[in-house]
Scaffold this active site. Structure first.
Site, PDB file in Angstrom:
ATOM      1  N   GLU A  86       0.805  -1.218   0.000  1.00 42.89           N
ATOM      2  CA  GLU A  86       0.000   0.000   0.000  1.00 42.89           C
ATOM      3  C   GLU A  86       0.848   1.283   0.000  1.00 42.89           C
ATOM      4  O   GLU A  86       0.701   2.141   0.887  1.00 42.89           O
ATOM      5  CB  GLU A  86      -0.978  -0.022   1.173  1.00 42.89           C
ATOM      6  CG  GLU A  86      -1.960  -1.186   1.068  1.00 42.89           C
ATOM      7  CD  GLU A  86      -3.046  -1.200   2.128  1.00 42.89           C
ATOM      8  OE1 GLU A  86      -2.975  -0.384   3.064  1.00 42.89           O
ATOM      9  OE2 GLU A  86      -3.972  -2.025   2.008  1.00 42.89           O
ATOM     10  N   GLU A 110      -5.040  -8.631  -0.456  1.00 48.82           N
ATOM     11  CA  GLU A 110      -5.782  -8.482   0.796  1.00 48.82           C
ATOM     12  C   GLU A 110      -7.233  -8.172   0.451  1.00 48.82           C
ATOM     13  O   GLU A 110      -7.492  -7.372  -0.440  1.00 48.82           O
ATOM     14  CB  GLU A 110      -5.265  -7.313   1.653  1.00 48.82           C
ATOM     15  CG  GLU A 110      -3.900  -7.480   2.261  1.00 48.82           C
ATOM     16  CD  GLU A 110      -3.530  -6.266   3.124  1.00 48.82           C
ATOM     17  OE1 GLU A 110      -4.468  -5.546   3.564  1.00 48.82           O
ATOM     18  OE2 GLU A 110      -2.336  -6.037   3.338  1.00 48.82           O
TER      19      GLU A 110
END
Length: 492
Positions: free
Chosen positions: A149, A266
């Protein structure tokens, strides 16, 4: 037509050094026995807790030693349990970091490297060690993802896209120096920054940087309202997860990256590791349509995470604390665990799918039906109390045997039992035994008639129910002298 097992391709985990703990390994062993994932992905490969990057000074010179003691123990444990790494390169070891910004309770450093050459050396040395220890053919099957991220300032200093592009390029080229067939990808972005993928694609295409897959994450929760030791959030419909799964292919259509595998590394409802929604029966019913259909838009989608042995927000203060896991500490199964365990028992041949069910079969003619009650994402208490489902399936036998396994608000719901016993933060041994029993699905069985080669059924689902129906052809019969009505009719 085969039923996609993209749901099984990967599962998430807490930071890698947690794998050295007994509770973690016991939990992963249970997950593998009853579900069986192929890969596992987590943070912290290069964080100080793994101890790989070890700078030292000798004879007025700076040196680096690479220690793979813990990495070998972790990977050995994974392979012994039949699961392979999905490697994530991160976070920055403190001895190589350019700053002191960290994330999580365990302080993963999220700054760029002081030296890009030293970072390349670290990546190259680690991958080379894995190839030497486990073999090239084995490691070629382990995807390698660069960072986590980077579009968020808490995970990459300043969310600096240019610095991430350089990190990706240096990492990918170092990996390919070890072996051209090793698989590398990214950018592992979070929801809400979708343009990042397009700009990343422009960079790797324009600079001819190696890339073998693209990755992103998917969540449906809004901003968090924090309470002591917990979070509360509103959710979007679960269909938004499927929309996020599908977005990379839409964004990359018409580009040289259009045919690359898409890995959702995820996904979950809430992105907070202390949101009680993760522990509920609602969670299983909410995610059931996603697990049933997620293989259409994505090559893999990785549930975040397999266990509450985690610790990003701190050490948990209660057994049920809203952790991401399919299992609590000490292996109490949550309803979402059973969603996955049910799908793991389904056949590999796709028959049909609807908004409330998935039907498969296998080579033996066993038919499996996964059914779920629709949920109201605006409030768990607003979901319908009952939901009826009617279906017809082929069975090549004069009769069939039905085994039904059920999880709902009252069955297979250890969270509800824990609440009813007073929410003990650290249950006593006998309370753990009770919770393990409460966590098991309700089971029922009966014989079904087959008419014109089909079984016709109508079932009623309770609020937030997920149920698995296993319909097996009955081929045996009792011997001619057997009569169940005279079990107590002995000689007078």
């Amino acid at each position: 037509m085969r039923f996609s097992d993209a749901w099984r391709a990967c599962v998430g985990t807490g930071r890698m050094d947690l794998a050295l703990r007994r509770d973690y390994q016991d939990s992963l062993a249970l997950i593998q026995r009853e579900i069986g994932f192929r890969h596992i992905r987590g943070h912290g490969l290069f964080s100080d807790g793994m101890g790989i990057h070890r700078p030292f000074r000798h004879l007025e010179q700076e040196h680096v030693r690479y220690s793979f003691t813990y990495l070998d123990q972790v990977v050995d444990a994974y392979l012994e349990l039949g699961i392979r790494p999905f490697l994530e390169l991160g976070f920055m070891p403190s001895g190589l970091a350019s700053g002191d910004q960290t994330v999580f309770w365990w302080r993963g450093n999220v700054t760029p490297p002081r030296s890009w050459r030293a970072w390349a050396d670290l990546v190259r040395a680690t991958v080379t060690h894995l190839v030497d220890r486990y073999g090239l053919d084995e490691v070629r099957g382990w995807p390698i993802e660069v960072w986590n991220e980077p579009n968020l300032t808490q995970f990459w200093q300043g969310a600096d896209a240019d610095a991430y592009y350089r990190l990706y390029q240096v990492s990918a080229e170092a990996i390919k120096e070890v072996d051209a067939q090793l698989r590398v990808g990214g950018p592992a972005i979070s929801p809400g920054a979708d343009e990042w993928l397009e700009r990343f694609a422009d960079f790797v295409i324009g600079h001819d940087v190696p890339i073998d897959f693209v990755s992103r994450h998917a969540y449906t929760s809004g901003p968090a309202r924090h309470v002591p030791f917990g979070s509360r959030q509103r959710l979007a419909p679960a269909s938004r997860l499927l929309d996020q799964f599908a977005l990379p292919r839409k964004q990359l259509a018409g580009t040289p990256l259009a045919d690359l595998p898409v890995h959702i590394t995820e996904f979950n409802s809430s992105y907070c590791p202390d949101n009680p929604i993760h522990d509920t029966a609602f969670q299983a019913a909410y995610l059931a349509p996603v697990v049933a259909a997620g293989g259409d838009p994505a090559d893999s989608f990785s549930y975040w995470t397999f266990s509450d042995v985690f610790e990003e927000a701190d050490v948990p203060t209660e057994l049920f604390h809203g952790g991401f896991g399919l299992l609590t500490h000490r292996q109490i199964k949550k309803p979402a665990f059973h969603l996955y365990a049910f799908v793991a028992r389904m056949g590999d041949r796709f028959l049909s799918r609807g908004p409330d069910h998935l039907i498969t079969t296998d080579a033996d003619g066993r038919v499996t039906v996964l059914a779920w009650a629709p949920v109201d994402h605006t409030g768990a208490g607003r979901s319908p109390r009952t939901h009826n489902l009617r279906f017809s399936v082929p069975v090549d036998a004069p009769a069939a045997f039905l085994l039904r396994s059920t999880v709902d608000e009252e069955h297979g719901n250890a969270f509800a039992a824990w609440q009813e016993m007073g929410r003990p933060p650290s249950p006593l041994p006998r309370q753990f035994d009770t919770l393990r029993e409460a966590a098991e699905p309700a089971r029922s069985h009966r014989r079904l008639p087959v008419r014109d080669g089909r079984v016709d059924m109508e079932i009623a689902l309770a609020r937030h129910e997920v149920t698995l129906l296993e319909i097996t052809p009955v081929t045996g019969s009792a011997p001619p002298w057997w009569d169940d009505d005279d079990l107590l009719d002995g000689p007078s």
